[in-house]
Enzyme design. Structure first.
Site, PDB file in Angstrom:
ATOM      1  N   HIS A 233       5.550   7.204  11.381  1.00 57.38           N
ATOM      2  CA  HIS A 233       5.078   7.000  10.021  1.00 57.38           C
ATOM      3  C   HIS A 233       4.355   8.303   9.648  1.00 57.38           C
ATOM      4  O   HIS A 233       3.121   8.359   9.627  1.00 57.38           O
ATOM      5  CB  HIS A 233       4.131   5.792   9.983  1.00 57.38           C
TER       6      HIS A 233
ATOM      7  N   LYS B 120      22.335  -6.815   7.602  1.00 60.66           N
ATOM      8  CA  LYS B 120      21.425  -5.815   7.063  1.00 60.66           C
ATOM      9  C   LYS B 120      21.842  -4.386   7.416  1.00 60.66           C
ATOM     10  O   LYS B 120      21.594  -3.462   6.679  1.00 60.66           O
ATOM     11  CB  LYS B 120      19.999  -6.084   7.506  1.00 60.66           C
TER      12      LYS B 120
ATOM     13  N   ARG C 216      11.433   2.822   4.130  1.00 63.77           N
ATOM     14  CA  ARG C 216      10.765   2.073   5.203  1.00 63.77           C
ATOM     15  C   ARG C 216      11.754   1.049   5.736  1.00 63.77           C
ATOM     16  O   ARG C 216      12.458   0.388   4.967  1.00 63.77           O
ATOM     17  CB  ARG C 216       9.516   1.368   4.689  1.00 63.77           C
TER      18      ARG C 216
ATOM     19  N   ARG D 204       0.812  -1.220   0.000  1.00 65.40           N
ATOM     20  CA  ARG D 204       0.000   0.000   0.000  1.00 65.40           C
ATOM     21  C   ARG D 204       0.836   1.256   0.000  1.00 65.40           C
ATOM     22  O   ARG D 204       0.653   2.141  -0.828  1.00 65.40           O
ATOM     23  CB  ARG D 204      -0.873   0.024   1.252  1.00 65.40           C
ATOM     24  N   THR D 205       1.732   1.350   0.991  1.00 64.71           N
ATOM     25  CA  THR D 205       2.492   2.587   1.133  1.00 64.71           C
ATOM     26  C   THR D 205       3.390   2.803  -0.075  1.00 64.71           C
ATOM     27  O   THR D 205       3.479   3.909  -0.607  1.00 64.71           O
ATOM     28  CB  THR D 205       3.317   2.549   2.431  1.00 64.71           C
TER      29      THR D 205
END
Lengths: 320, 447
Positions: A139, A89, A111, A61-62
């Site tokens: 957010h 990471k 994100r 969605r975002t």
């Protein structure tokens, strides 16, 4: 020249923004709502600019919302989905920043599953950065689109009584939302079982309720939060069944709210877990689809303002 | 004169600070070879014999070398973070002449050969004296007891599972009992692991930052449990790096009951609070986490009252790759050796404690806990000394550390108190007072 009302290179969170800055973003978003409803949904505000969606966490969605926003502004968009499962990471994060600098993007949308990771990246890159959600921290574009939805429906934010219900502990949406709403003069209640209420959250200015019926009394807005299924198997909550019984939004509990109260949800919804389908699909009161629509407009406004703010910074760097 | 084989050295014009004897005043010290030959307020009266080198301390403090009872070595196993050599160089730059190292190396110090390896390497380097803790449990796994008796015979001073709490109550009970058989001390990292899954102190700041919290109760509960087990077993218990107000209270109560309980803290916990985490600063990610301001003040009060017996650096070196990460992924721990004295002297400069009491927590305090004949100025003792200017201001610049790792939460902090010379076994191993390289400040003895 930096935007005189919003002189920032990044949007890392709602914390620290002034009411004037928030209103400026919302006003510009209103402009793009109109554009998005026109048949010709194109602007050339960011023609020739590059927006990179850098997602270390799955999101449809975002990411889609940002992608559509950038495209409607005429920018070039690339989507980078980085697997964050590898042990290294963190190294990837700094290395990625260096790699991205070489591509000269204008704005990065990031994100990341770790709180603070987007800020770490913003410190290392030469372009503007939008926080597309970091861990349990913030957010900001979600809070802005929620605020825009409320402002368009209620005509204001100041003085409204807003209930935020559900997994506040793990929710970046909740944090950004109550920070924004409190800044704009709304009253905020959070409603959740004790296991999902963050430590000392009352010190941030919200009122804490553990009884949903009491918490929803006379509210103007009911914001539901998604509860992750893995937290429903005995760690934070005994079961979905029990959660829905006490904290799921249904007609009976909603009756406590004002008759014209709006129902919101950042999506994706767990029907029957935190919200009853009957309520979620209520045409009169549920604005969940509208939130999605306005999300694109808000992201257009944010991308435009940040890209333009960063244009001159980069031009100066290139010249030197 | 060769520095390697010191002859007689007269330290004159010093402010001698020796907590063990309670002396703090103008004084002079004479060392010969490796030992302290004499000490007094007026030893020489201007008549220093010709074979004696004279070191004019210019009114600076001369104290026993610091005894740091909590240092993490990374050798063997992680020499890219810290080696015995770099730790030794960092230690002498910090005025530390004795350090006691945690067994969480790779391999773990849970058998004699590993212990002997560390001891031998340290002897070869001839920097700060290195002692080791032995592991309480094999591989620090918290399950089976390590060979504490044999490790003790091989030189382990006390026993700890380092940065891991001995979590299982039965294992802790047996560890205290077994160690008591040989009169050995168990050093605990007091933190209930099932409550300690977070990354910073629980509370408003963690909530704002969206970081998972470690409640103060993780430490408090473990301490309370351990005190009960100590009472039950008659063991000898030491709590490392306590960080909360309640911890000070618990230890005070245990001492009052007559239990064999002691504790230490680290400069982090009396000079910083959770606000230092600021904008996700991973250098301030420590274990235990930095607590709130009330806790910090209680730790200061605990040092002042003597409930807290010692200050240890809690030196935990990490390379950049372990710290330049999103906060939740970064390693716990801060570099501490080179800032130990200066940051501890805040307690003196802020008027919380007299200088001699601060020095006590750094010298005779920890030495006494570990049964070391260090940390005091006595005739016939090894000449392990530090000369420092308590007032000199400087700024901590982590990049200038001798340590391989630069992960200091004090980076950029203005501090007061500078180590000028560190002497081990009579020999200057760190010197900015001027002797080793530039003898300009040395007054040649005149017969």
């Amino acid at each position: 020249m930096l935007n005189p009302v919003f002189p920032h290179r990044h949007l890392l969170g709602i914390e620290g923004l002034s009411p004037a800055e928030i209103n400026h973003l919302l006003d510009r978003s209103d402009y793009y709502v109109a554009l998005n409803r026109a048949p010709e949904k194109m602007s050339d505000a960011l023609r020739g600019r590059t927006i990179v969606n850098l997602f270390f966490e799955n999101s449809t969605r975002t990411r889609t919302s940002f992608e559509l926003a950038a495209k409607r502004l005429g920018a070039n968009v690339i989507n980078m989905q980085v697997e964050s499962s590898s042990v290294a990471k963190g190294e990837t994060l700094i290395d990625t920043a260096v790699t991205l600098n070489a591509m000269h993007p204008d704005v990065l949308v990031v994100r990341h599953p770790d709180s603070g990771a987007v800020k770490l990246l913003a410190d290392k890159v030469n372009c503007g950065v939008v926080n597309g959600g970091d861990g349990s921290h913030e957010h900001p574009t979600q809070a802005l689109l929620d605020a825009l939805t409320i402002r368009r429906r209620k005509g204001k934010l100041n003085g409204l009584l807003v209930a935020i219900c559900g997994d506040v502990l793990h929710s970046r949406v909740a944090r950004s939302n109550f920070l924004l709403l409190l800044t704009m003069g709304a009253r905020v209640r959070i409603i959740a079982p004790r296991t999902l209420i963050p430590s000392q959250v009352d010190r941030m200015g919200v009122e804490v309720f553990t009884d949903m019926t009491a918490g929803l009394k006379d509210v103007d807005i009911v914001m539901m939060l998604r509860v992750q299924n893995e937290r429903m198997r005995g760690s934070f909550i005994p079961s979905v069944r029990e959660y829905f019984h006490f904290f799921g939004l249904d007609r009976a509990k909603l009756a406590q709210a004002k008759p014209d109260a709006l129902i919101m949800h950042p999506g994706p919804m767990n029907r029957g877990t935190e919200i009853d389908s009957d309520v979620a699909d209520d045409f009169e009161r549920s604005v969940i689809r509208e939130q999605v629509e306005l999300g694109v407009a808000v992201r257009m406004a944010v991308l435009e303002i940040l890209a333009l703010n960063n244009r001159d910074v980069q031009a100066r760097k290139a010249a030197s | 004169m060769s520095v390697a084989k010191p002859g007689r050295i007269a330290y004159i014009n010093a402010r001698v600070v020796d907590p063990a004897s309670g002396f703090d005043g103008p004084g002079e010290v004479l060392t010969s070879g490796q030992e302290i030959l004499d000490i007094g307020s007026k030893l020489f009266d201007g008549k220093v014999s010709a074979d004696t080198q004279v070191v004019d301390c210019q009114g600076m403090c001369l104290a026993p070398g610091l005894v740091d009872m909590r240092v993490q070595l990374r050798e063997p196993g992680e020499e890219h973070k810290e080696s015995l050599k770099s730790a030794g160089e960092a230690a002498v730059a910090g005025g530390v002449t004795t350090m006691v190292c945690l067994p969480n190396t790779n391999p773990v110090v849970d058998d004699e050969p590993t212990l002997e390896f560390v001891a031998r390497r340290a002897r070869q380097l001839a920097l700060t004296k290195v002692y080791c803790y032995g592991a309480v449990t094999k591989g620090l796994q918290g399950k089976e007891l390590a060979e504490m008796g044999l490790l003790s015979k091989a030189g382990a001073l006390a026993f700890t599972d380092a940065t891991r709490a001995i979590a299982d109550a039965q294992v802790m009970r047996r560890a205290l009992q077994y160690a008591a058989t040989f009169g050995l001390m168990i050093v605990q990292h007091p933190e209930e692991p099932t409550l300690a899954g977070g990354v910073m102190n629980a509370g408003e700041i963690a909530t704002r930052m969206g970081l998972s919290g470690i409640p103060r109760e993780a430490e408090i509960i473990m301490l309370e449990r351990d005190i009960r087990l100590t009472a039950m077993t008659g063991g000898r218990y030491h709590a490392a790096h306590i960080s909360t107000a309640d911890s000070v209270e618990i230890i005070a109560r245990a001492k009052k009951q007559g239990l064999n309980v002691t504790c230490d803290t680290a400069p982090f916990y009396f000079s910083l609070n959770e606000l230092a985490v600021g904008d996700y600063k991973t250098f301030a990610k420590l274990s235990p986490p930095l607590r709130n301001e009330q806790d910090r003040q209680a730790i200061v009060a605990g040092l002042k009252s003597g409930v807290i017996d010692a200050i240890a650096s809690d030196h935990a070196p990490h390379d950049q790759d372990s710290k330049r990460l999103p906060f939740p992924q970064a390693a716990f721990g801060g570099s501490g050796l080179e800032t130990l004295l200066a940051v501890s002297l805040d307690l003196f400069h802020n008027g919380d404690m007299p200088l001699i009491e601060v020095i006590r927590r750094l010298t005779s305090g920890p030495a006494k806990l570990l049964g070391l004949e260090a940390g005091r100025l006595t005739r016939g003792q090894k000449a392990d000394l530090v000369i420092f200017n308590p007032d000199e201001s400087w700024k901590v610049i982590a990049d200038a550390f001798k340590s391989k790792s630069k992960n200091s939460p004090f980076d950029g902090r203005p501090v007061q108190g500078r180590v000028l010379r560190t002497v081990i076994d009579g020999r200057a191993v760190y010197d900015v007072l001027g002797a080793a390289q530039a003898p300009a400040r040395l007054t040649a003895a005149k017969a």
